[in-house]
Scaffold this motif. Structure first.
Motif, mmCIF file in Angstrom:
data_model
loop_
_atom_site.group_PDB
_atom_site.id
_atom_site.type_symbol
_atom_site.label_atom_id
_atom_site.label_comp_id
_atom_site.label_asym_id
_atom_site.label_seq_id
_atom_site.Cartn_x
_atom_site.Cartn_y
_atom_site.Cartn_z
ATOM 1 N N VAL A 12 0.830 -1.208 0.000
ATOM 2 C CA VAL A 12 0.000 0.000 0.000
ATOM 3 C C VAL A 12 0.864 1.256 0.000
ATOM 4 N N ARG A 13 2.089 1.124 0.538
ATOM 5 C CA ARG A 13 3.058 2.221 0.634
ATOM 6 C C ARG A 13 2.632 3.284 1.627
ATOM 7 N N MET A 14 2.046 2.805 2.702
ATOM 8 C CA MET A 14 1.705 3.656 3.825
ATOM 9 C C MET A 14 2.986 3.976 4.592
ATOM 10 N N PRO A 15 3.111 5.160 5.186
ATOM 11 C CA PRO A 15 4.292 5.456 6.012
ATOM 12 C C PRO A 15 4.490 4.388 7.078
ATOM 13 N N ALA A 16 5.744 4.019 7.307
ATOM 14 C CA ALA A 16 6.057 2.899 8.204
ATOM 15 C C ALA A 16 5.438 3.037 9.591
ATOM 16 N N PRO A 17 5.494 4.213 10.244
ATOM 17 C CA PRO A 17 4.884 4.313 11.581
ATOM 18 C C PRO A 17 3.386 4.036 11.581
ATOM 19 N N LEU A 18 2.681 4.528 10.552
ATOM 20 C CA LEU A 18 1.239 4.286 10.472
ATOM 21 C C LEU A 18 0.952 2.816 10.172
ATOM 22 N N ALA A 19 1.778 2.204 9.316
ATOM 23 C CA ALA A 19 1.603 0.788 9.014
ATOM 24 C C ALA A 19 1.817 -0.051 10.269
ATOM 25 N N TRP A 20 2.831 0.301 11.058
ATOM 26 C CA TRP A 20 3.087 -0.440 12.297
ATOM 27 C C TRP A 20 1.910 -0.286 13.259
ATOM 28 N N LEU A 21 1.390 0.935 13.391
ATOM 29 C CA LEU A 21 0.281 1.176 14.313
ATOM 30 C C LEU A 21 -0.955 0.390 13.888
ATOM 31 N N ALA A 22 -1.263 0.391 12.595
ATOM 32 C CA ALA A 22 -2.420 -0.361 12.110
ATOM 33 C C ALA A 22 -2.251 -1.846 12.385
ATOM 34 N N GLY A 23 -1.058 -2.371 12.153
ATOM 35 C CA GLY A 23 -0.800 -3.779 12.419
ATOM 36 C C GLY A 23 -0.905 -4.112 13.891
ATOM 37 N N PHE A 24 -0.425 -3.204 14.732
ATOM 38 C CA PHE A 24 -0.495 -3.408 16.184
ATOM 39 C C PHE A 24 -1.947 -3.491 16.650
ATOM 40 N N ILE A 25 -2.774 -2.570 16.134
ATOM 41 C CA ILE A 25 -4.187 -2.553 16.532
ATOM 42 C C ILE A 25 -4.896 -3.815 16.060
ATOM 43 N N VAL A 26 -4.684 -4.166 14.793
ATOM 44 C CA VAL A 26 -5.339 -5.346 14.234
ATOM 45 C C VAL A 26 -4.862 -6.617 14.927
ATOM 46 N N GLY A 27 -3.582 -6.665 15.245
ATOM 47 C CA GLY A 27 -3.033 -7.845 15.913
ATOM 48 C C GLY A 27 -3.667 -8.130 17.258
ATOM 49 N N ARG A 28 -4.248 -7.106 17.882
ATOM 50 C CA ARG A 28 -4.886 -7.269 19.186
ATOM 51 C C ARG A 28 -6.401 -7.432 19.074
ATOM 52 N N HIS A 29 -6.928 -7.420 17.842
ATOM 53 C CA HIS A 29 -8.378 -7.466 17.634
ATOM 54 C C HIS A 29 -8.732 -8.828 17.043
ATOM 55 N N PRO A 30 -9.381 -9.704 17.801
ATOM 56 C CA PRO A 30 -9.638 -11.077 17.330
ATOM 57 C C PRO A 30 -10.352 -11.150 15.988
ATOM 58 N N GLU A 31 -11.360 -10.321 15.785
ATOM 59 C CA GLU A 31 -12.123 -10.389 14.535
ATOM 60 C C GLU A 31 -11.251 -10.039 13.339
ATOM 61 N N TYR A 32 -10.475 -8.963 13.460
ATOM 62 C CA TYR A 32 -9.708 -8.503 12.312
ATOM 63 C C TYR A 32 -8.450 -9.323 12.075
ATOM 64 N N ARG A 33 -7.973 -10.043 13.063
ATOM 65 C CA ARG A 33 -6.845 -10.950 12.847
ATOM 66 C C ARG A 33 -7.160 -11.934 11.715
ATOM 67 N N GLN A 34 -8.396 -12.414 11.689
ATOM 68 C CA GLN A 34 -8.788 -13.397 10.666
ATOM 69 C C GLN A 34 -8.832 -12.798 9.270
ATOM 70 N N ARG A 35 -9.007 -11.493 9.194
ATOM 71 C CA ARG A 35 -9.166 -10.854 7.898
ATOM 72 C C ARG A 35 -7.833 -10.589 7.185
ATOM 73 N N VAL A 36 -6.736 -10.678 7.915
ATOM 74 C CA VAL A 36 -5.448 -10.352 7.302
ATOM 75 C C VAL A 36 -5.125 -11.323 6.171
ATOM 76 N N VAL A 37 -5.356 -12.612 6.392
ATOM 77 C CA VAL A 37 -5.102 -13.592 5.335
ATOM 78 C C VAL A 37 -5.955 -13.275 4.118
ATOM 79 N N ARG A 38 -7.212 -12.886 4.345
ATOM 80 C CA ARG A 38 -8.093 -12.544 3.235
ATOM 81 C C ARG A 38 -7.566 -11.304 2.488
ATOM 82 N N GLN A 39 -6.951 -10.378 3.226
ATOM 83 C CA GLN A 39 -6.384 -9.195 2.582
ATOM 84 C C GLN A 39 -5.216 -9.566 1.669
#
Length: 263
Positions: A151-178
């Motif tokens: 996506v070429r998002m700035p690294a700090p924002l990409a890390w923050l998004a990953g951190f949030i999703v990594g702690r969210h059970p529902e969205y963890r499952q969606r990463v593979v689909r992405q």
């Protein structure tokens, strides 16, 4: 709304309002609720239908093909009277493919930054590390890699998004689909010649704060589509449906008023 798709699975959507039908196809990692702030502003004048994309339905096995996703769009559209498609991000590519598959079924489209392939693949072998992170049960890290490298998002924002999703059970499952979603876009390859045959009116939306490559892909579509206009959302990025729903809704309503006959 429910309808049987060609692959035997059930397409699902939520319908509200009356008037000219609008069929909304959400982007990656999302679901039908993401665009509700926009459709809430439209349903007094239009019949808004928010599709649950097949790829992101956790009740259906993955991965799914682009053809299967288009099949779900077609199944719902068959219950409507030539809807206007509204697609966002990878959902906008699904919309383009739906238009190609059956152009007579749709009155037009609003496409918000579709990441169409215009040369090299989107990932270009950049997802190996993300897949490795999935294998290590680190979906948040996988998403960070995808957002930073593809996506070429700035690294700090990409890390923050990953951190949030990594702690969210529902969205963890969606990463593979992405990641599968990205693979499906790459598998299409360059489809500009097919899109050049689309005669219906199409509005291209983009934000001036979005990653530059998305603007380049809009440039290619603007030069390719025979009946298109482009609207730049100043001060917005790739998520104006959340940050500026009033502006997105206004753009859609104006496009329909000027290009689609009332129902």
């Amino acid at each position: 709304m429910r309808a049987l798709a060609e692959d035997g699975t059930e397409a699902q959507a939520v319908e509200e309002g009356i008037g000219t039908p609008i069929l909304v196809i959400h982007g990656g990692m999302g679901d039908r609720t993401v665009w509700q702030p926009v459709t809430d502003l439209l349903r007094d004048r239009f019949r808004t239908v928010r599709l649950e994309r097949r790829r992101y339905r956790m009740d259906l096995p993955g991965p799914s093909t682009m053809a299967q996703e288009v099949g779900h769009v077609a199944a719902i559209a068959a219950q409507l009277d030539q809807p206007v498609l509204v697609g966002h991000s990878s959902g906008a590519v699904v919309a383009l493919e739906a238009l190609v598959a059956n152009p007579g079924a749709y009155a037009g489209a609003v496409l918000y930054e579709p990441p169409v392939v215009i040369g090299a693949p989107l990932s270009d072998d950049k997802l190996a590390r993300a897949r490795a992170a999935i294998a290590q049960d680190k979906p948040g890290r996988a998403l960070s890699i995808f957002l930073r490298d593809v996506v070429r998002m700035p690294a700090p924002l990409a890390w923050l998004a990953g951190f949030i999703v990594g702690r969210h059970p529902e969205y963890r499952q969606r990463v593979v689909r992405q990641l599968d979603d990205n693979d499906a876009l790459d598998a299409l390859g360059v489809r500009l010649a097919a899109y050049a045959e689309l005669k219906m009116p199409i509005l291209l939306l983009g934000g001036d704060k979005s990653p530059r490559h998305l603007a380049e892909r809009l440039d290619a579509l603007e030069q390719t589509l025979p009946n298109t206009r482009r609207l730049l959302l100043h001060g917005q990025g790739h998520n104006a449906e959340r940050r500026a729903p009033q502006r997105v809704a206004k753009a859609i309503a104006k496009f329909i008023d000027e290009n689609a006959a009332p129902h």
